[in-house]
Design an enzyme around this catalytic site. Structure first.
Site, PDB file in Angstrom:
ATOM      1  N   GLY A  71      35.687  34.200  43.143  1.00  0.00           N
ATOM      2  CA  GLY A  71      36.200  34.669  44.428  1.00  0.00           C
ATOM      3  C   GLY A  71      35.084  35.237  45.298  1.00  0.00           C
ATOM      4  O   GLY A  71      35.066  35.053  46.521  1.00  0.00           O
ATOM      5  N   THR A  72      34.150  35.924  44.673  1.00  0.00           N
ATOM      6  CA  THR A  72      33.041  36.532  45.419  1.00  0.00           C
ATOM      7  C   THR A  72      32.228  35.460  46.145  1.00  0.00           C
ATOM      8  O   THR A  72      31.871  35.630  47.321  1.00  0.00           O
ATOM      9  CB  THR A  72      32.136  37.327  44.438  1.00  0.00           C
ATOM     10  OG1 THR A  72      32.934  38.334  43.815  1.00  0.00           O
ATOM     11  CG2 THR A  72      30.967  37.970  45.152  1.00  0.00           C
ATOM     12  N   ASN A 151      43.966  44.866  46.195  1.00  0.00           N
ATOM     13  CA  ASN A 151      43.827  44.875  44.740  1.00  0.00           C
ATOM     14  C   ASN A 151      44.065  46.241  44.115  1.00  0.00           C
ATOM     15  O   ASN A 151      44.164  46.342  42.902  1.00  0.00           O
ATOM     16  CB  ASN A 151      42.438  44.356  44.329  1.00  0.00           C
ATOM     17  CG  ASN A 151      41.323  44.977  45.116  1.00  0.00           C
ATOM     18  OD1 ASN A 151      41.289  44.914  46.348  1.00  0.00           O
ATOM     19  ND2 ASN A 151      40.381  45.598  44.434  1.00  0.00           N
ATOM     20  N   GLN A 181      44.015  38.214  45.084  1.00  0.00           N
ATOM     21  CA  GLN A 181      45.142  38.864  44.381  1.00  0.00           C
ATOM     22  C   GLN A 181      46.483  38.313  44.841  1.00  0.00           C
ATOM     23  O   GLN A 181      47.531  38.762  44.362  1.00  0.00           O
ATOM     24  CB  GLN A 181      45.115  40.386  44.606  1.00  0.00           C
ATOM     25  CG  GLN A 181      43.913  41.078  43.988  1.00  0.00           C
ATOM     26  CD  GLN A 181      43.945  41.128  42.473  1.00  0.00           C
ATOM     27  OE1 GLN A 181      44.933  40.769  41.828  1.00  0.00           O
ATOM     28  NE2 GLN A 181      42.851  41.579  41.879  1.00  0.00           N
ATOM     29  N   SER A 201      40.485  32.986  43.124  1.00  0.00           N
ATOM     30  CA  SER A 201      39.672  33.078  41.909  1.00  0.00           C
ATOM     31  C   SER A 201      40.519  32.719  40.693  1.00  0.00           C
ATOM     32  O   SER A 201      41.687  33.117  40.615  1.00  0.00           O
ATOM     33  CB  SER A 201      39.157  34.519  41.782  1.00  0.00           C
ATOM     34  OG  SER A 201      38.491  34.676  40.563  1.00  0.00           O
ATOM     35  N   GLY A 202      39.917  31.992  39.743  1.00  0.00           N
ATOM     36  CA  GLY A 202      40.661  31.533  38.583  1.00  0.00           C
ATOM     37  C   GLY A 202      41.108  32.638  37.638  1.00  0.00           C
ATOM     38  O   GLY A 202      42.237  32.640  37.152  1.00  0.00           O
ATOM     39  N   HIS A 203      40.213  33.628  37.400  1.00  0.00           N
ATOM     40  CA  HIS A 203      40.501  34.551  36.287  1.00  0.00           C
ATOM     41  C   HIS A 203      41.613  35.549  36.587  1.00  0.00           C
ATOM     42  O   HIS A 203      42.007  36.318  35.713  1.00  0.00           O
ATOM     43  CB  HIS A 203      39.219  35.239  35.799  1.00  0.00           C
ATOM     44  CG  HIS A 203      38.663  36.301  36.695  1.00  0.00           C
ATOM     45  ND1 HIS A 203      38.820  37.632  36.437  1.00  0.00           N
ATOM     46  CD2 HIS A 203      37.937  36.237  37.828  1.00  0.00           C
ATOM     47  CE1 HIS A 203      38.206  38.344  37.376  1.00  0.00           C
ATOM     48  NE2 HIS A 203      37.667  37.520  38.223  1.00  0.00           N
ATOM     49  N   THR A 239      26.296  21.056  39.699  1.00  0.00           N
ATOM     50  CA  THR A 239      27.134  20.197  38.855  1.00  0.00           C
ATOM     51  C   THR A 239      28.487  20.869  38.618  1.00  0.00           C
ATOM     52  O   THR A 239      28.543  22.060  38.289  1.00  0.00           O
ATOM     53  CB  THR A 239      26.415  19.935  37.516  1.00  0.00           C
ATOM     54  OG1 THR A 239      25.172  19.304  37.822  1.00  0.00           O
ATOM     55  CG2 THR A 239      27.240  19.024  36.615  1.00  0.00           C
ATOM     56  N   CYS A 324      35.377  47.069  39.965  1.00  0.00           N
ATOM     57  CA  CYS A 324      34.036  46.946  40.533  1.00  0.00           C
ATOM     58  C   CYS A 324      33.481  48.288  41.002  1.00  0.00           C
ATOM     59  O   CYS A 324      32.388  48.349  41.538  1.00  0.00           O
ATOM     60  CB  CYS A 324      34.048  45.967  41.695  1.00  0.00           C
ATOM     61  SG  CYS A 324      34.694  44.385  41.225  1.00  0.00           S
TER      62      CYS A 324
HETATM   63  N1  PLP Z   1      38.706  39.868  46.112  1.00  0.00           N
HETATM   64  C1  PLP Z   1      39.639  40.616  45.500  1.00  0.00           C
HETATM   65  C2  PLP Z   1      40.788  41.156  46.290  1.00  0.00           C
HETATM   66  C3  PLP Z   1      39.530  40.894  44.134  1.00  0.00           C
HETATM   67  O1  PLP Z   1      40.465  41.669  43.526  1.00  0.00           O
HETATM   68  C4  PLP Z   1      38.427  40.376  43.426  1.00  0.00           C
HETATM   69  C5  PLP Z   1      38.246  40.694  41.989  1.00  0.00           C
HETATM   70  O2  PLP Z   1      38.665  41.723  41.508  1.00  0.00           O
HETATM   71  C6  PLP Z   1      37.491  39.576  44.107  1.00  0.00           C
HETATM   72  C7  PLP Z   1      37.667  39.342  45.448  1.00  0.00           C
HETATM   73  C8  PLP Z   1      36.313  38.970  43.401  1.00  0.00           C
HETATM   74  O3  PLP Z   1      36.701  37.873  42.629  1.00  0.00           O
HETATM   75  P1  PLP Z   1      35.749  37.363  41.442  1.00  0.00           P
HETATM   76  O4  PLP Z   1      35.857  38.367  40.350  1.00  0.00           O
HETATM   77  O5  PLP Z   1      36.301  36.024  41.063  1.00  0.00           O
HETATM   78  O6  PLP Z   1      34.388  37.248  42.010  1.00  0.00           O
END
Ligand code: PLP
Length: 379
Positions: A71-72, A151, A181, A201-203, A239, A324
């Site tokens: 996601g970042t 989040n 989220q 984001s996948g996770h 890749t 984070c």
């Molecule tokens: N944006 C939000 C709202 C999130 O909650 C997060 C991860 O906690 C991210 C971005 C970042 O995603 P990633 O961990 O896949 O880089």
């Protein structure tokens, strides 16, 4: 530790068994999708099918969906290149003070490079209004970045209405939405928001870490952030992470096959909050959350890092805010102007549709026990 009682699904989710199986298959089929022989073509076919699966969940065309590493990365790509696209018209960005660091730190970096950024402040409930956003727009505004689901509070921001307001003000302003989220946690497919750029984001949805995606609406000519071999239609070189992508698509399919998941997550959150209020009268709810899986509570005067550690020692996992933050007070709760004792004791609880009442009861009892044993600055 006998059993893990996990209430931190907004930090990350367990990898679904369907995703693990799909990943193992993809790891065994190790071809490079860019190679020209039949064996590798099978890998390319798989990535193509996986893109179709995720695009269907997004409600967009597969050609509008680009795989990234997280996601970042998706947020960075959208914001940095989005601002660049509008540079002839101006350098003003509007975002909110409650975005994830992936957006806020990118905006701060762009400020150092000469952009001007307006950070919209939330009210005490963590909400941002369309009127606030409209009032912040300027003739030199080139990009708006607004998250879908916060989040830390679970509040849903009025993104679809904000997109309409921004486009009515000036259709050339790009709208980016961090929906990390919100993906598969809100009833409507994300393409319906109308935003130009949407990051996921996948996770957070039962896929492995290390894969994300950026939706780029047809017609938006975003330049790549990563240049190289020209994968992803020349827009995201590197890749393809075939196993990660396979896991992402399998997790999306598993979510789609479980239409009751949002109601179940909301029900277990409601049960937990009711139990907490009944058992621990000094606990206050900061936000019950609009999204089914996140809420924020506080034990005023307690130190949430200590509470998180004490619970963690018993195998009970919650968060003192976004994972984070690394011990810093949450910028989201601070922006909401919570009183200091509330800020100190703030906890985020986040749920899965498969969280059980037994787990919720174990959380309530561990939290009640910790609150009884620990000192507060108020006592
Ligand atoms: N944006 C939000 C709202 C999130 O909650 C997060 C991860 O906690 C991210 C971005 C970042 O995603 P990633 O961990 O896949 O880089």
């Amino acid at each position: 530790m006998d059993q893990l009682i996990y209430f931190d699904y907004a930090a990350t989710t367990p990898v679904k068994h369907e995703a693990v199986d799909a990943m193992v298959d993809a790891l065994r089929q190790f071809g490079n999708p860019s190679s020209r022989y039949e064996y590798a073509r099978q890998a390319a076919c798989r990535v193509k099918e996986d893109r179709v699966t995720i695009a269907r969940a997004f409600g967009c065309s597969p050609a509008e969906l680009y795989f990234t590493s997280c996601g970042t990365e998706s947020d960075n790509w959208a914001i940095r290149r989005g601002v660049e696209l509008g540079r002839r018209r101006g350098r003003h960005i509007v975002t909110t003070a409650i975005e994830h660091a992936a957006v806020l730190e990118t905006c701060k970096d762009l400020e150092r490079q000469g952009c001007e950024v307006t950070y919209l402040k939330p009210d005490k409930a963590g909400r941002i209004t369309v009127e606030q956003l409209t009032a912040a727009l300027r003739p030199d505004t080139v990009l708006v970045s607004m998250m879908l689901v916060n989040n830390e509070t679970g509040v849903i921001l009025p993104v679809a209405d904000c997109v309409k307001a921004v486009k009515a003000f000036d259709p050339a302003i790009l709208f980016h939405c961090d929906a990390v989220q919100g993906f598969l946690k809100t009833p409507d497919p994300l393409a319906r928001l109308g935003a130009d750029l949407v990051a996921v984001s996948g996770h957070k949805v039962g896929a492995p870490k290390g894969v994300g995606a950026l939706y780029i609406k047809k017609g938006v000519r975003l330049r790549p952030l990563l240049t190289g071999g020209g994968q992803e239609d020349g827009l995201r070189s590197g890749t393809e992470a075939t196993a990660q992508i396979a896991g992402f698509a399998a997790a999306v399919r598993a979510n789609a096959a479980d239409p009751g998941r949002l109601e179940r997550a909301a029900a277990i959150k409601e049960y937990t909050l009711a139990k907490l209020k009944e058992t621990l009268p000094k606990l206050e709810v900061i936000s019950a959350g609009d999204a089914p899986h996140i809420c924020a509570v506080t034990l005023p005067g307690y130190k949430s890092e200590v509470v998180v550690r004490v619970l963690g020692d018993q195998g009970v996992c919650v968060s003192s805010g976004s994972a984070c933050h690394k011990g810093k007070p949450s910028h989201v709760f601070a922006a909401m102007n919570l009183p200091k004792p509330w800020l100190d004791g703030a906890l985020r609880l986040s749920f899965s549709p498969d969280s059980t009442k037994e787990e919720a009861d174990a959380l309530v009892s561990a939290l009640t026990d910790a609150a009884g044993r620990l000192f507060t600055t108020l006592s």
